[in-house]
Design an enzyme around this catalytic site. Structure first.
Site, PDB file in Angstrom:
ATOM      1  N   ASP A  84       0.871  -1.174   0.000  1.00  0.00           N
ATOM      2  CA  ASP A  84       0.000   0.000   0.000  1.00  0.00           C
ATOM      3  C   ASP A  84       0.911   1.228   0.000  1.00  0.00           C
ATOM      4  O   ASP A  84       1.689   1.420   0.946  1.00  0.00           O
ATOM      5  CB  ASP A  84      -0.909   0.011   1.236  1.00  0.00           C
ATOM      6  N   THR A  86       2.370   2.233  -3.369  1.00  0.00           N
ATOM      7  CA  THR A  86       3.344   1.868  -4.412  1.00  0.00           C
ATOM      8  C   THR A  86       4.025   3.100  -5.011  1.00  0.00           C
ATOM      9  O   THR A  86       5.205   3.036  -5.366  1.00  0.00           O
ATOM     10  CB  THR A  86       2.655   1.022  -5.505  1.00  0.00           C
TER      11      THR A  86
HETATM   12  C1  IPD Z   1      -3.090   3.771  -2.704  1.00  0.00           C
HETATM   13  C2  IPD Z   1      -2.616   4.474  -1.450  1.00  0.00           C
HETATM   14  C3  IPD Z   1      -2.921   5.956  -1.548  1.00  0.00           C
HETATM   15  C4  IPD Z   1      -4.385   6.216  -1.792  1.00  0.00           C
HETATM   16  C5  IPD Z   1      -4.865   5.446  -3.013  1.00  0.00           C
HETATM   17  C6  IPD Z   1      -4.566   3.963  -2.874  1.00  0.00           C
HETATM   18  P1  IPD Z   1      -1.797   1.595  -3.599  1.00  0.00           P
HETATM   19  O1  IPD Z   1      -2.840   2.385  -2.629  1.00  0.00           O
HETATM   20  O2  IPD Z   1      -3.245   3.950  -0.296  1.00  0.00           O
HETATM   21  O3  IPD Z   1      -2.566   6.636  -0.350  1.00  0.00           O
HETATM   22  O4  IPD Z   1      -4.586   7.575  -1.993  1.00  0.00           O
HETATM   23  O5  IPD Z   1      -6.251   5.628  -3.144  1.00  0.00           O
HETATM   24  O6  IPD Z   1      -4.992   3.300  -4.037  1.00  0.00           O
HETATM   25  O7  IPD Z   1      -2.326   1.728  -4.999  1.00  0.00           O
HETATM   26  O8  IPD Z   1      -0.477   2.216  -3.433  1.00  0.00           O
HETATM   27  O9  IPD Z   1      -1.920   0.205  -3.075  1.00  0.00           O
HETATM   28 CA    CA Z   2      -3.595   0.401  -1.491  1.00  0.00          CA
HETATM   29 CA    CA Z   3      -1.340  -1.854  -3.443  1.00  0.00          CA
END
Ligand code: IPD
Ligand code: CA
Ligand code: CA
Length: 253
Positions: A84, A86
């Site tokens: 979470d 990326t």
């Molecule tokens: C994201 C992160 C980010 C949030 C996005 C998510 P990911 O997750 O949590 O802070 O703003 O909505 O999708 O794609 O890095 O697993």
């Molecule tokens: Ca995420």
């Molecule tokens: Ca992710």
């Protein structure tokens, strides 16, 4: 079971750390657009966690961000975000987490959020409290919004959808000490649980972003609400006082 989950999160985190700040070692691909990416490290972290579940708990259901759902019995379900944050991971910033929540008969029972680059291991078991590196955590006692540090995030379709959280930001920013955009929803929520932030809101999240962290927040005596239901999961989090204050300024659907 919590020890097993912590161990598998550590193993996935150790694998991801082999790629962190070594971008030449990994492939990166777009998902929805240039703001939504997946790397080899996301896939390897997910493979470590899902293979563990398949070999040790073959009947359990799984929901994981990159591979979707695997049917299982109705009793247990693992909800996984293999990385979470990326965008932070790929940029070389340390705020990214392995997030593993486990539900029993649809109720969150275990939650683990592990930040390998900072060494922070958050965990909770329903009814047994929330912990950071083994020490109990609790939401902030601050009760003034004007002295509160608040984080938020912006939806991935912010380029095409004008419903992109700027209206909420405009209402809340003048009323708080300051705003942060950490870039990892699981980290935002755990940092609220630990009292490092007073509150957090974001719209358009998914189950894997929040499953583990919301249990950790509840067990740290925090409060959360889904403030609208038309944009996937939209949550506001905080201590009870700050949660209520933020909720007042958030636009419902
Ligand atoms: C994201 C992160 C980010 C949030 C996005 C998510 P990911 O997750 O949590 O802070 O703003 O909505 O999708 O794609 O890095 O697993
Ligand atoms: Ca995420
Ligand atoms: Ca992710």
């Amino acid at each position: 079971m919590i020890d097993e989950i912590i161990a598998v999160a550590r193993e996935a985190g150790a694998q991801a750390m082999k790629y962190f700040r070594h971008n030449a070692l990994m492939n990166v691909a777009n998902k929805l657009n240039d703001s939504d990416i997946v790397t080899d490290a996301d896939k390897e972290s997910e493979r470590i966690i899902t293979s563990y579940i398949r070999s040790h708990h073959p009947s359990h259901a799984i929901l994981s961000e990159e591979s979707g759902s695997t049917e299982g019995d109705a009793e247990w379900r693992w909800v996984i975000d293999p990385i979470d944050g990326t965008s932070n991971f790929f940029a070389g910033l340390p705020l990214w987490a392995i997030s593993i929540g486990v539900e029993h008969h649809g109720e969150r029972k275990y939650g683990v959020v592990y930040l390998p680059a900072t060494g922070e291991m958050f965990h909770a078991v329903r009814g047994e409290g929330a912990f950071l590196n083994g020490k109990p955590i609790h939401v902030s006692p601050q009760d003034k919004l004007s002295r509160s540090l608040i984080s938020t995030g912006f939806p991935v379709d912010k380029d095409t959808n004008p419903d992109n959280n700027m209206d909420n930001l405009a209402r809340i920013l003048p009323r708080v000490r300051d705003i942060r955009r950490l870039g990892s929803a699981a980290t935002d929520i755990c940092y609220v649980a630990a009292g490092f932030l007073e509150g957090y809101w974001e719209m358009n999240l998914h189950e894997w972003d929040v499953c583990a962290a919301l249990l950790i927040l509840e067990e740290a005596q925090g409060r959360w609400t889904r403030f609208r239901d038309d944009r996937c999961i939209s949550v506001v989090c905080g201590s009870p006082v700050i949660h209520d204050a933020l909720l007042h300024f958030l636009r419902p659907a």
